[in-house]
Scaffold this active site. Structure first.
Site, PDB file in Angstrom:
ATOM      1  N   GLU A 142      40.066  31.913  54.295  1.00  0.00           N
ATOM      2  CA  GLU A 142      39.524  32.733  55.366  1.00  0.00           C
ATOM      3  C   GLU A 142      38.077  33.105  55.103  1.00  0.00           C
ATOM      4  OE1 GLU A 142      42.674  35.517  54.826  1.00  0.00           O
ATOM      5  OE2 GLU A 142      41.362  36.942  53.844  1.00  0.00           O
ATOM      6  N   CYS A 155      31.262  36.591  54.682  1.00  0.00           N
ATOM      7  CA  CYS A 155      32.066  36.694  53.472  1.00  0.00           C
ATOM      8  C   CYS A 155      32.907  35.420  53.384  1.00  0.00           C
ATOM      9  CB  CYS A 155      32.953  37.939  53.570  1.00  0.00           C
ATOM     10  SG  CYS A 155      34.062  38.162  52.175  1.00  0.00           S
ATOM     11  N   CYS A 162      43.866  32.172  44.328  1.00  0.00           N
ATOM     12  CA  CYS A 162      43.071  32.641  43.191  1.00  0.00           C
ATOM     13  C   CYS A 162      43.981  32.712  41.974  1.00  0.00           C
ATOM     14  CB  CYS A 162      42.489  34.030  43.490  1.00  0.00           C
ATOM     15  SG  CYS A 162      41.387  34.655  42.183  1.00  0.00           S
ATOM     16  N   CYS A 166      44.779  39.656  39.818  1.00  0.00           N
ATOM     17  CA  CYS A 166      44.558  41.109  39.856  1.00  0.00           C
ATOM     18  C   CYS A 166      45.654  41.731  40.728  1.00  0.00           C
ATOM     19  CB  CYS A 166      43.177  41.423  40.423  1.00  0.00           C
ATOM     20  SG  CYS A 166      41.849  40.638  39.486  1.00  0.00           S
ATOM     21  N   CYS A 169      45.145  42.935  44.497  1.00  0.00           N
ATOM     22  CA  CYS A 169      44.506  42.018  45.446  1.00  0.00           C
ATOM     23  C   CYS A 169      45.547  41.067  46.015  1.00  0.00           C
ATOM     24  CB  CYS A 169      43.406  41.230  44.741  1.00  0.00           C
ATOM     25  SG  CYS A 169      42.689  39.922  45.762  1.00  0.00           S
ATOM     26  N   CYS A 393      40.860  39.668  51.338  1.00  0.00           N
ATOM     27  CA  CYS A 393      41.823  39.548  50.252  1.00  0.00           C
ATOM     28  C   CYS A 393      43.034  38.710  50.586  1.00  0.00           C
ATOM     29  CB  CYS A 393      42.300  40.927  49.783  1.00  0.00           C
ATOM     30  SG  CYS A 393      40.965  42.020  49.448  1.00  0.00           S
TER      31      CYS A 393
HETATM   32  N1  SAH Z   1      37.177  37.044  42.558  1.00  0.00           N
HETATM   33  C1  SAH Z   1      35.969  37.718  42.905  1.00  0.00           C
HETATM   34  C2  SAH Z   1      35.719  37.844  44.400  1.00  0.00           C
HETATM   35  C3  SAH Z   1      36.860  38.169  45.263  1.00  0.00           C
HETATM   36  S1  SAH Z   1      37.231  39.715  45.913  1.00  0.00           S
HETATM   37  C4  SAH Z   1      35.966  39.092  42.274  1.00  0.00           C
HETATM   38  O1  SAH Z   1      36.981  39.526  41.807  1.00  0.00           O
HETATM   39  O2  SAH Z   1      34.913  39.707  42.245  1.00  0.00           O
HETATM   40  C5  SAH Z   1      35.856  40.710  46.188  1.00  0.00           C
HETATM   41  C6  SAH Z   1      36.100  42.148  45.780  1.00  0.00           C
HETATM   42  O3  SAH Z   1      37.181  42.764  46.483  1.00  0.00           O
HETATM   43  C7  SAH Z   1      36.432  42.257  44.313  1.00  0.00           C
HETATM   44  O4  SAH Z   1      35.685  43.321  43.754  1.00  0.00           O
HETATM   45  C8  SAH Z   1      37.898  42.606  44.354  1.00  0.00           C
HETATM   46  O5  SAH Z   1      38.316  43.243  43.182  1.00  0.00           O
HETATM   47  C9  SAH Z   1      37.975  43.486  45.582  1.00  0.00           C
HETATM   48  N2  SAH Z   1      39.335  43.674  46.083  1.00  0.00           N
HETATM   49  C10 SAH Z   1      40.368  42.812  46.028  1.00  0.00           C
HETATM   50  N3  SAH Z   1      41.462  43.342  46.578  1.00  0.00           N
HETATM   51  C11 SAH Z   1      41.132  44.561  47.016  1.00  0.00           C
HETATM   52  C12 SAH Z   1      41.839  45.601  47.675  1.00  0.00           C
HETATM   53  N4  SAH Z   1      43.127  45.460  48.000  1.00  0.00           N
HETATM   54  N5  SAH Z   1      41.167  46.723  47.988  1.00  0.00           N
HETATM   55  C13 SAH Z   1      39.875  46.856  47.659  1.00  0.00           C
HETATM   56  N6  SAH Z   1      39.154  45.921  47.029  1.00  0.00           N
HETATM   57  C14 SAH Z   1      39.772  44.782  46.708  1.00  0.00           C
END
Ligand code: SAH
Length: 415
Positions: A142, A155, A162, A166, A169, A393
């Site tokens: 997306e 974005c 991925c 985490c 996410c 996400c």
């Molecule tokens: N893998 C990369 C980029 C992807 S996500 C990274 O981790 O930086 C971009 C940002 O969104 C990252 O800081 C990630 O931690 C954050 N993110 C992911 N899921 C989220 C959520 N549910 N709420 C808020 N931020 C989130």
């Protein structure tokens, strides 16, 4: 993506008219669809494989070689590139400067359609547009276009899925499907540019000014394709799209060797580091790759990046209620960052479906900001554009296999 709070009051979610076929260069309503978007280069018969070669995978010299291999004069590579990077089209019938007989073979060799729009969602009065794309082998990724008064940010996803796992996410839950090719990344931006150039986004025609690698995937785990994509995005037409390097942000969980390698490229793109905790004990759980590269090592690499490029590093911190939003953690983060070329971007957590975690209470968020500022650390709180369309996400991709239900607008991931 980052803006000061409070977030603008979004309009209700809406699904844009019908399924949109092939957004990249979708034809005006009346024009007939091409007989069949010819398979551009050999595609694997089922199963996963490499996406078809596309001109955005290659530097201009490589495109010239392909063109020459078709018996065409090499300057046709620049003509094709101008169509794609400057006019955002891959449709042979729109390439009137190319001899009729050469259009299809050239387009088939260098401009295969890589992404098919599976679903489009809009909110914020149409100024936030999310597209779910299907790749040639059925993977879903997306991208999100966000128009602000002073800029338009795309974005983009760098991987389908991925592998970083985490737990907060949505993308991280499903694991990695595959890396995207450079052209699959660039095509997301070109599609947004096309929407803007066509006047499809309220606010008049416009251009993509910023690109953030904050969609699905860990960009530094797909280093070569992401780097090639950055080159294509930032080189001038016809080599690329001509977006300013400083307006490109690569966001990472903190893959230290790759950060060091990126610094050595001297590309002066903006680096964002997803820290989410100042202490290893907590970060080991929130960002599992921390077990390999600890907070101190990640920050050292970030300061190295800042020193080499002169660019301020963005420290991303998703505020999760009672998990990482304690005042003492704000102080610890403040002392780690004080005096550094850095700013903190706080992201109110967008809970993923089934998650026990939620965003911080407003008072805790305010106190977190206050303490960081007391350490002299610049802070912004990211707006939550696109929340109600699962603005980030991997939520849309994750829910796409389920029957379409856009009614659960309260559940959303996002940044
Ligand atoms: N893998 C990369 C980029 C992807 S996500 C990274 O981790 O930086 C971009 C940002 O969104 C990252 O800081 C990630 O931690 C954050 N993110 C992911 N899921 C989220 C959520 N549910 N709420 C808020 N931020 C989130």
């Amino acid at each position: 993506m980052s803006a000061s709070s409070p977030a603008p009051e979004p309009a209700g979610p809406e699904e844009t008219a019908g399924p949109v076929p092939l957004v990249l260069a979708s034809p005006p309503a009346a024009s007939p669809a091409p007989a069949s978007p010819a398979p551009a280069s050999p595609r694997p018969a089922g199963g996963r494989g490499r996406p078809p070669r596309h001109l955005a995978d290659l530097p201009l010299a490589g495109r010239r070689a392909v063109v020459a291999g078709l018996g065409q004069p090499p300057f046709r590579a620049s003509q094709l590139s101008r169509h794609f990077f400057g006019r955002y089209t891959d449709r042979p019938e729109e390439m009137s400067d190319l001899p009729l007989a050469a259009r299809d073979p050239l387009a088939q060799a260098l401009l295969p359609r890589l992404l098919t729009s599976e679903r489009e969602l809009a909110c914020d009065g149409g100024t936030t547009r999310k597209t779910l794309w299907r790749t040639f082998d059925g993977a879903l990724v997306e991208s999100v276009l966000m128009r602000y008064p002073d800029r338009v940010t795309m974005c983009v996803s760098s991987q389908a899925g991925c592998g970083m796992a985490c737990p907060f996410c949505a993308t991280g839950q499903a694991g990695l499907t595959r890396n995207l090719s450079a052209a699959e990344i660039v095509a997301q931006v070109v599609a947004g540019a096309r929407m803007l150039a066509d006047g499809q986004i309220p606010g008049g025609t416009g251009r993509v000014s910023n690109v953030v690698f904050m969609g699905m995937g860990e960009p530094l785990a797909n280093y070569a394709s992401v780097l090639a994509a950055v080159r294509r995005l930032t080189e001038p037409v016809p080599e690329g799209m001509g977006i300013s390097r400083r307006s490109v942000t690569i966001s990472t969980v903190g893959l230290v060797p790759a950060i060091e390698r990126l610094a050595a490229e001297r590309l002066s793109v903006t680096l964002a580091v997803s820290l989410h905790a100042p202490d290893d004990e907590l970060r080991d759980t929130l960002v599992p790759v921390n077990r390999r590269w600890k907070v101190a090592e990640v920050l050292d690499a970030a300061w190295g990046y800042a020193a080499t490029t002169g660019r301020r590093v963005s420290i991303e911190y998703a505020l999760i209620r009672d998990i990482n939003d304690h005042a003492w953690r704000a102080d610890e983060l403040g002392s780690l960052l004080a005096g550094r070329l850095a700013h903190v971007n706080l992201i109110p957590l967008n809970p993923t479906p089934g998650s026990k975690w939620t965003a911080s209470r407003p008072a805790a968020q305010r106190e977190f900001v206050r303490r960081l500022e007391a350490h002299g650390v610049p802070v912004t709180v990211r707006d939550t554009r696109g929340r109600e369309i699962d603005g980030a996400c991997g939520q849309l991709a994750a829910s796409a296999s389920a029957p379409a239900s856009t009614s659960s607008s309260s559940s959303s991931a996002g940044r």
